[in-house]
Each structure stands twice: as structure tokens, then as C-alpha cells.
Design a protein around this motif. Structure first.
Motif, mmCIF file in Angstrom:
data_model
loop_
_atom_site.group_PDB
_atom_site.id
_atom_site.type_symbol
_atom_site.label_atom_id
_atom_site.label_comp_id
_atom_site.label_asym_id
_atom_site.label_seq_id
_atom_site.Cartn_x
_atom_site.Cartn_y
_atom_site.Cartn_z
ATOM 1 N N TYR A 39 -11.547 12.812 -2.006
ATOM 2 C CA TYR A 39 -10.395 11.927 -2.003
ATOM 3 C C TYR A 39 -10.738 10.543 -2.547
ATOM 4 C CZ TYR A 39 -8.678 15.353 1.389
ATOM 5 O OH TYR A 39 -8.297 16.496 2.019
ATOM 6 N N TYR A 40 -9.712 9.909 -3.106
ATOM 7 C CA TYR A 40 -9.824 8.504 -3.513
ATOM 8 C C TYR A 40 -8.521 7.816 -3.143
ATOM 9 C CZ TYR A 40 -10.099 4.254 -6.215
ATOM 10 O OH TYR A 40 -10.110 2.937 -6.588
ATOM 11 N N HIS A 41 -8.617 6.713 -2.449
ATOM 12 C CA HIS A 41 -7.427 5.965 -2.030
ATOM 13 C C HIS A 41 -7.429 4.610 -2.719
ATOM 14 C CE1 HIS A 41 -5.048 3.765 1.293
ATOM 15 N NE2 HIS A 41 -4.213 4.347 0.462
ATOM 16 N N THR A 42 -6.425 4.368 -3.545
ATOM 17 C CA THR A 42 -6.362 3.098 -4.270
ATOM 18 C C THR A 42 -6.118 1.919 -3.333
ATOM 19 O OG1 THR A 42 -4.011 3.461 -4.691
ATOM 20 C CG2 THR A 42 -5.553 4.126 -6.416
ATOM 21 N N SER A 43 -5.488 2.153 -2.203
ATOM 22 C CA SER A 43 -5.291 1.173 -1.139
ATOM 23 C C SER A 43 -4.857 -0.199 -1.648
ATOM 24 C CB SER A 43 -6.563 1.007 -0.305
ATOM 25 O OG SER A 43 -6.308 0.107 0.759
ATOM 26 N N GLN A 44 -3.576 -0.355 -1.886
ATOM 27 C CA GLN A 44 -3.072 -1.635 -2.357
ATOM 28 C C GLN A 44 -3.312 -2.763 -1.362
ATOM 29 O OE1 GLN A 44 1.192 -1.679 -2.863
ATOM 30 N NE2 GLN A 44 1.511 -0.303 -1.137
ATOM 31 N N TYR A 45 -3.598 -2.444 -0.104
ATOM 32 C CA TYR A 45 -3.858 -3.474 0.907
ATOM 33 C C TYR A 45 -5.286 -4.021 0.834
ATOM 34 C CZ TYR A 45 0.558 -2.223 3.038
ATOM 35 O OH TYR A 45 1.888 -2.000 3.258
ATOM 36 N N THR A 46 -6.210 -3.257 0.268
ATOM 37 C CA THR A 46 -7.608 -3.692 0.235
ATOM 38 C C THR A 46 -8.192 -3.753 -1.173
ATOM 39 O OG1 THR A 46 -8.345 -1.413 0.580
ATOM 40 C CG2 THR A 46 -8.080 -2.789 2.553
ATOM 41 N N ASN A 47 -7.494 -3.227 -2.165
ATOM 42 C CA ASN A 47 -8.003 -3.184 -3.530
ATOM 43 C C ASN A 47 -7.939 -4.580 -4.157
ATOM 44 O OD1 ASN A 47 -8.517 -2.707 -6.254
ATOM 45 N ND2 ASN A 47 -7.523 -0.702 -6.208
ATOM 46 N N GLU A 48 -9.102 -5.121 -4.504
ATOM 47 C CA GLU A 48 -9.180 -6.467 -5.076
ATOM 48 C C GLU A 48 -8.425 -6.572 -6.405
ATOM 49 O OE1 GLU A 48 -10.599 -9.291 -3.740
ATOM 50 O OE2 GLU A 48 -10.831 -8.120 -1.924
ATOM 51 N N LYS A 49 -8.246 -5.444 -7.094
ATOM 52 C CA LYS A 49 -7.517 -5.472 -8.370
ATOM 53 C C LYS A 49 -6.048 -5.801 -8.166
ATOM 54 C CE LYS A 49 -10.636 -2.424 -10.828
ATOM 55 N NZ LYS A 49 -10.825 -1.150 -11.515
ATOM 56 N N ASN A 50 -5.530 -5.596 -6.973
ATOM 57 C CA ASN A 50 -4.131 -5.899 -6.683
ATOM 58 C C ASN A 50 -3.840 -7.373 -6.978
ATOM 59 O OD1 ASN A 50 -1.600 -6.410 -5.523
ATOM 60 N ND2 ASN A 50 -1.963 -5.106 -3.773
ATOM 61 N N HIS A 51 -4.536 -8.268 -6.322
ATOM 62 C CA HIS A 51 -4.248 -9.688 -6.544
ATOM 63 C C HIS A 51 -4.852 -10.213 -7.842
ATOM 64 C CE1 HIS A 51 -8.202 -11.290 -5.153
ATOM 65 N NE2 HIS A 51 -8.190 -10.223 -4.387
ATOM 66 N N THR A 79 0.515 -8.582 -0.136
ATOM 67 C CA THR A 79 0.195 -9.946 -0.539
ATOM 68 C C THR A 79 -0.525 -10.029 -1.883
ATOM 69 O OG1 THR A 79 -1.934 -10.233 0.626
ATOM 70 C CG2 THR A 79 0.080 -10.695 1.884
ATOM 71 N N GLY A 80 -0.579 -8.933 -2.609
ATOM 72 C CA GLY A 80 -1.248 -8.951 -3.907
ATOM 73 C C GLY A 80 -0.577 -9.866 -4.907
ATOM 74 N N SER A 81 0.739 -9.738 -5.073
ATOM 75 C CA SER A 81 1.431 -10.563 -6.067
ATOM 76 C C SER A 81 1.458 -12.029 -5.650
ATOM 77 C CB SER A 81 2.856 -10.043 -6.318
ATOM 78 O OG SER A 81 3.599 -10.024 -5.130
ATOM 79 N N SER A 82 1.715 -12.292 -4.372
ATOM 80 C CA SER A 82 1.779 -13.692 -3.945
ATOM 81 C C SER A 82 0.402 -14.346 -3.992
ATOM 82 C CB SER A 82 2.389 -13.817 -2.548
ATOM 83 O OG SER A 82 1.573 -13.212 -1.574
ATOM 84 N N ARG A 83 -0.625 -13.626 -3.569
ATOM 85 C CA ARG A 83 -1.968 -14.215 -3.551
ATOM 86 C C ARG A 83 -2.473 -14.482 -4.965
ATOM 87 N NH1 ARG A 83 -7.699 -11.745 -1.258
ATOM 88 N NH2 ARG A 83 -8.984 -13.304 -2.309
ATOM 89 N N PHE A 185 10.228 -18.563 -7.405
ATOM 90 C CA PHE A 185 10.158 -17.394 -6.531
ATOM 91 C C PHE A 185 10.295 -16.170 -7.420
ATOM 92 C CE2 PHE A 185 14.663 -18.049 -6.881
ATOM 93 C CZ PHE A 185 15.238 -16.790 -6.806
ATOM 94 N N ILE A 186 9.742 -15.053 -6.978
ATOM 95 C CA ILE A 186 9.753 -13.846 -7.799
ATOM 96 C C ILE A 186 10.689 -12.817 -7.186
ATOM 97 C CG2 ILE A 186 8.361 -11.937 -8.694
ATOM 98 C CD1 ILE A 186 5.973 -13.801 -8.683
ATOM 99 N N VAL A 187 11.539 -12.250 -8.024
ATOM 100 C CA VAL A 187 12.365 -11.126 -7.601
ATOM 101 C C VAL A 187 12.085 -9.959 -8.542
ATOM 102 C CG1 VAL A 187 14.171 -12.579 -6.620
ATOM 103 C CG2 VAL A 187 14.395 -11.800 -8.966
ATOM 104 N N CYS A 188 12.215 -8.778 -8.026
ATOM 105 C CA CYS A 188 11.935 -7.587 -8.821
ATOM 106 C C CYS A 188 13.229 -6.822 -9.067
ATOM 107 C CB CYS A 188 10.934 -6.697 -8.085
ATOM 108 S SG CYS A 188 10.457 -5.256 -9.036
ATOM 109 N N ASP A 189 13.532 -6.586 -10.333
ATOM 110 C CA ASP A 189 14.695 -5.811 -10.744
ATOM 111 C C ASP A 189 14.163 -4.493 -11.281
ATOM 112 O OD1 ASP A 189 16.903 -4.678 -11.907
ATOM 113 O OD2 ASP A 189 17.215 -6.250 -13.373
ATOM 114 N N ARG A 190 14.224 -3.491 -10.437
ATOM 115 C CA ARG A 190 13.637 -2.203 -10.746
ATOM 116 C C ARG A 190 12.164 -2.398 -11.007
ATOM 117 N NH1 ARG A 190 17.943 -0.385 -14.947
ATOM 118 N NH2 ARG A 190 16.696 1.471 -15.169
ATOM 119 N N LEU A 191 11.680 -2.239 -12.221
ATOM 120 C CA LEU A 191 10.255 -2.471 -12.484
ATOM 121 C C LEU A 191 10.015 -3.709 -13.340
ATOM 122 C CD1 LEU A 191 8.990 1.164 -13.079
ATOM 123 C CD2 LEU A 191 8.745 -0.237 -11.049
#
Length: 196
Positions: A39-51, A79-83, A185-191
């Protein structure tokens, strides 16, 4: 079609809560630990590539579009996008205020934390945020409708929370400012990302 099997996980929290024995992230981590080769978990909560991705892309895009930013307001989920964005913007203006937006205690806004889930976890960097604005789901839905009906942005409730948090925070800023200030501030419209 490709042999995938969907397995529903326990837990009600949308953000990790390691005090919850049914936390889905804990379940995934235990599963991976038993067979790390499988298994491999990309884990958006811990993956440094997120922020880091937002540091390298979203932050520079904002500077290119609006220049220096005085107030940056963003919802807190992984918190990836905000951080990442805030870290880049802060390098351009050290005095910039970073405001995180969460939902009220015992309330639910998809994609963001509530007041019970603001403990440090994963890539969340508490010191980066100057303050946290708390919004409720009803106001975020109203703000979402405003974005859709008056701005033509097909945003969801999380974006409504971002907009509502921005309005609430800026109402509390001293109205006697002697110079023009820029708030983003950032808003997301679909993608697609919209910057306002």
C-alpha cells in the motif's frame, strides 16, 4: 473495471482525529504498517508536497495578479493550500495577516475543520495563522449563494465559508486606515481557482 475494491471506513470526522478510535486515517495507517510494500497512502494531511505545491504555484499567481497582500483568509481543512500560499505571500509582505476559517463547534461545513478539530495534526502549522475566524454552516451557505447568484462563481459551501470568514474578519478591521489594503481569499469553482 480496473479491479479496484471500495472499502467504507468508520468514523464521522472529515479531518483526522487521532483521539477517535474509528478515525479513518488511523485505520489506513495501521493497514499500511501491516504490509508497507502493498500500500501507499498519499495522505494529504501529512504529505509535504501538499503545501509546497501551493507555495510554488498559488502564492506566485496571487502576487502576479494583485501584488502585495495585506490580509490572506483561507479555510482550514488539510491546510495545504492556506499554509503554502500564506508562506509565500508572507515572504513578500512580512506584515501580512493570515486568517484561518473554521466552522463553529458541533457544526459541519464539508472540507474544513470545526472548533473541536483545530489541534495540531499533519502539516498544520499553528504559528502561521495570526487569528482564526469561526463561521457557522448557515452563514456559509448564504455566502455560497451570494458567490453563485451575484458573482457567477459556482462555488460550494467551503468557498462560502471562506467568503463569510473574510467578510466577518474585515468588518473588524479598523475602518480608519490611511492607506489602501489588499485582502485575498480563495474560492474553488469546481476544479478552477478564483482569487478575489
Amino acid at each position: 473495471i480496473i479491479g479496484a475494491r471500495v472499502e467504507e471506513l468508520p468514523g464521522l470526522s472529515e479531518c483526522p482525529d487521532f483521539t477517535d478510535p474509528n478515525n479513518p486515517i488511523t485505520y489506513i495507517q495501521k493497514r499500511i504498517a501491516k504490509d508497507p510494500q502493498k500500500y501507499y497512502h498519499t495522505s494529504q494531511y501529512t504529505n509535504e508536497k501538499n503545501h509546497k505545491t501551493h507555495f510554488e504555484t498559488t502564492g506566485p499567481e496571487i502576487i502576479d495578479d494583485v501584488g502585495s497582500v495585506d490580509y490572506f483568509i483561507a479555510t482550514l481543512g488539510t491546510t495545504g493550500s492556506s499554509r503554502g500560499t500564506a508562506e509565500y505571500l508572507k515572504k513578500q509582505n512580512h506584515d501580512m495577516q493570515t486568517i484561518g476559517v473554521i466552522s463553529t463547534k458541533d457544526d459541519f461545513i464539508p472540507g474544513i475543520r470545526n472548533a473541536d478539530e483545530t489541534f495540531e495534526v499533519g502539516i498544520y502549522n499553528k504559528e502561521l495563522y495570526d487569528s482564526v475566524q469561526v463561521v457557522n454552516s448557515i452563514d456559509s451557505l448564504d455566502a455560497m449563494r451570494t458567490l453563485i447568484q451575484k458573482c457567477g462563481i459556482l462555488a460550494g459551501q467551503t468557498s462560502g465559508a471562506s467568503y463569510e470568514g473574510t467578510l466577518q474578519y474585515l468588518r473588524g478591521v479598523d475602518a480608519n486606515l490611511s492607506e489602501r489594503k489588499t485582502a485575498v481569499f480563495i474560492v474553488c469553482d469546481r476544479l478552477e481557482w478564483y482569487i478575489s
